[in-house]
Each structure stands twice: as C-alpha cells, then as structure tokens.
Design a protein around this motif. Sequence first.
Motif, PDB file in Angstrom:
ATOM      1  N   SER A 147       0.828  -1.194   0.000  1.00  0.00           N
ATOM      2  CA  SER A 147       0.000   0.000   0.000  1.00  0.00           C
ATOM      3  C   SER A 147       0.869   1.253   0.000  1.00  0.00           C
ATOM      4  CB  SER A 147      -0.906   0.006   1.241  1.00  0.00           C
ATOM      5  OG  SER A 147      -1.581   1.232   1.364  1.00  0.00           O
ATOM      6  N   ASN A 148       0.408   2.255  -0.709  1.00  0.00           N
ATOM      7  CA  ASN A 148       1.132   3.514  -0.829  1.00  0.00           C
ATOM      8  C   ASN A 148       0.262   4.666  -0.353  1.00  0.00           C
ATOM      9  OD1 ASN A 148       3.494   4.880  -1.581  1.00  0.00           O
ATOM     10  ND2 ASN A 148       2.618   5.463  -3.554  1.00  0.00           N
ATOM     11  N   VAL A 149      -0.610   4.387   0.623  1.00  0.00           N
ATOM     12  CA  VAL A 149      -1.588   5.367   1.077  1.00  0.00           C
ATOM     13  C   VAL A 149      -1.067   6.080   2.323  1.00  0.00           C
ATOM     14  CG1 VAL A 149      -3.923   5.723   1.943  1.00  0.00           C
ATOM     15  CG2 VAL A 149      -3.501   4.062   0.105  1.00  0.00           C
ATOM     16  N   ALA A 150      -1.101   7.404   2.275  1.00  0.00           N
ATOM     17  CA  ALA A 150      -0.678   8.225   3.409  1.00  0.00           C
ATOM     18  C   ALA A 150      -1.863   9.037   3.913  1.00  0.00           C
ATOM     19  CB  ALA A 150       0.449   9.165   2.994  1.00  0.00           C
ATOM     20  N   LEU A 151      -2.006   9.099   5.229  1.00  0.00           N
ATOM     21  CA  LEU A 151      -3.066   9.861   5.871  1.00  0.00           C
ATOM     22  C   LEU A 151      -2.430  10.913   6.769  1.00  0.00           C
ATOM     23  CD1 LEU A 151      -6.054  10.381   6.588  1.00  0.00           C
ATOM     24  CD2 LEU A 151      -5.862   8.556   8.310  1.00  0.00           C
ATOM     25  N   VAL A 152      -2.803  12.171   6.560  1.00  0.00           N
ATOM     26  CA  VAL A 152      -2.254  13.290   7.326  1.00  0.00           C
ATOM     27  C   VAL A 152      -3.388  13.961   8.093  1.00  0.00           C
ATOM     28  CG1 VAL A 152      -0.966  15.462   7.232  1.00  0.00           C
ATOM     29  CG2 VAL A 152      -0.529  13.669   5.521  1.00  0.00           C
ATOM     30  N   SER A 153      -3.310  13.953   9.415  1.00  0.00           N
ATOM     31  CA  SER A 153      -4.352  14.630  10.192  1.00  0.00           C
ATOM     32  C   SER A 153      -4.052  16.122  10.258  1.00  0.00           C
ATOM     33  CB  SER A 153      -4.447  14.038  11.603  1.00  0.00           C
ATOM     34  OG  SER A 153      -3.313  14.366  12.380  1.00  0.00           O
ATOM     35  N   GLY A 154      -5.118  16.924  10.306  1.00  0.00           N
ATOM     36  CA  GLY A 154      -4.938  18.374  10.280  1.00  0.00           C
ATOM     37  C   GLY A 154      -4.193  18.811   9.041  1.00  0.00           C
TER      38      GLY A 154
END
Length: 242
Positions: free
Chosen positions: A2-9
């Motif tokens: 997987s190459n998915v990045a999640l950035v909060s704010g």
Amino acid sequence: MSNVALVSGGTRGIGAAVARALAAEGRRVAVTYHGDEAAAARFKQEAGIPVYRWDVADESACRAGIEQVEADLGPVSILVNNAGITRDGMFHRMTWDQWRAVLSTNLDSMFAMTRVVIEGMRERRFGRIVNISSINGQKGQVGQTNYSAAKAGVIGFTKALALENASRGVTVNAVCPGYVNTDMVAAVAEEVRAGIVAGIPLGRLGDVEEIAQAVCYLTSEKAAFCTGSVLTINGGQYIANG
C-alpha cells in the motif's frame, strides 16, 4: 505494498505542506480536518487531495473515518499525526476546559488515530508513523503548560511505540518544529514575531516545506533504519540532548 498516506490536520500550514510533498512523491494521500470548511474546500480544489472531516480526539470518529479512507484509497501504510490546537493561558488562570481541549486534540488523538491502523501495519510488516511534536514539548513555554505537556507526551508515545513495533517493520518517529511561518505565527503581533525571530540563531522563521521534507524522509524506504527518533527543526533555537 500500500502507498496510502493519511495526514491529520492536513488542510493548512505544516499539514498541508506535508500532504502536498507526499503526493508529489507519488503517494496516495488523504487528509483530515475538523473545523475550517473554507480552508478544506480551498485545499481540496488546489491540491486535488481528498479531505475527510472528523474530530481526531474522538475514538469512534477516527475508526469510522479511517475505515472510509481505506475503503476509498486502500490500507493506510503512512500515518502523519499532525493535528493540534492551542488554548494558551497562564496555568494559575487556566481552566479545565482549556487543559482538556489541548490534551484531547494533541495527545489523545495519538491513540485514537494510531490504534486504528497499527494492527494492519503489523500484519503487512510495513508502516511509517510520524508524530508532529513541538519545540515547546522539549523546552516548555510560558502560557503553554497544556500544550507543552501534550507535545512532550507525543515524544514519549513515539519512543514507546517505536520499541513495540520495530520487529514488525513499523517505524515510529517524531518531528519537533520550532517557529514556522504559518497562519498562526503570522497572526501574532509584529513586535512579538520580531522577538521570536531574534531568538532564532538562523535569524528567520522556518518554512512549512522544510518540515514537510523531513516528514517525507522519515516515511521513505531510505529511513528504514530510523525509528524512535526525535528530529528537531528549529533553526538552533533549542538544542536538545539526544
């Protein structure tokens, strides 16, 4: 993988710069926001990055939100815990609500966000977690006992989580920015801002892109041997031990 990045704010300031930089490296990026609808809409239109609204201090909201992100984009392999707020005030005048709001958003969110993705990362034997702390979590700051306590807690959380997950291919690191040229700093009175800059040996505020590039490194394969680290980026304003 997987190459998915999640950035909060991730729709303003450092978070937005991180999201853009990760997308430029070919990651499939999603960001969260909570309150500023106008900023989120503007970011989505300009960056072409999907945005999701939830409160990172709400455990059930984090679980539902991340499940939706993974349904849309795939398993999250990179998590950048960036969301944070301030509710400044001298401690002898600080209210319980000021204390709890900052601890919830800045520290409880570490559990609420990370807990949802950590098992999947361990099962896949790959994950990159970067937690955004602060110079004031290292040295403290007048009027910020709540914020300094929360950001110091982020550092302890990072180190313990790194030890627990190293054998499963999951790295966990923290970045401690100093004073960076964001909307929050720009809103400070000019004379106060000048005083801040005067205390920075490099003689300027940091750029959000400089923080973003550090996060990109820590989420890359090149940083596979880096875990439990605290990267200080503050222009020499505070030089931490270790």
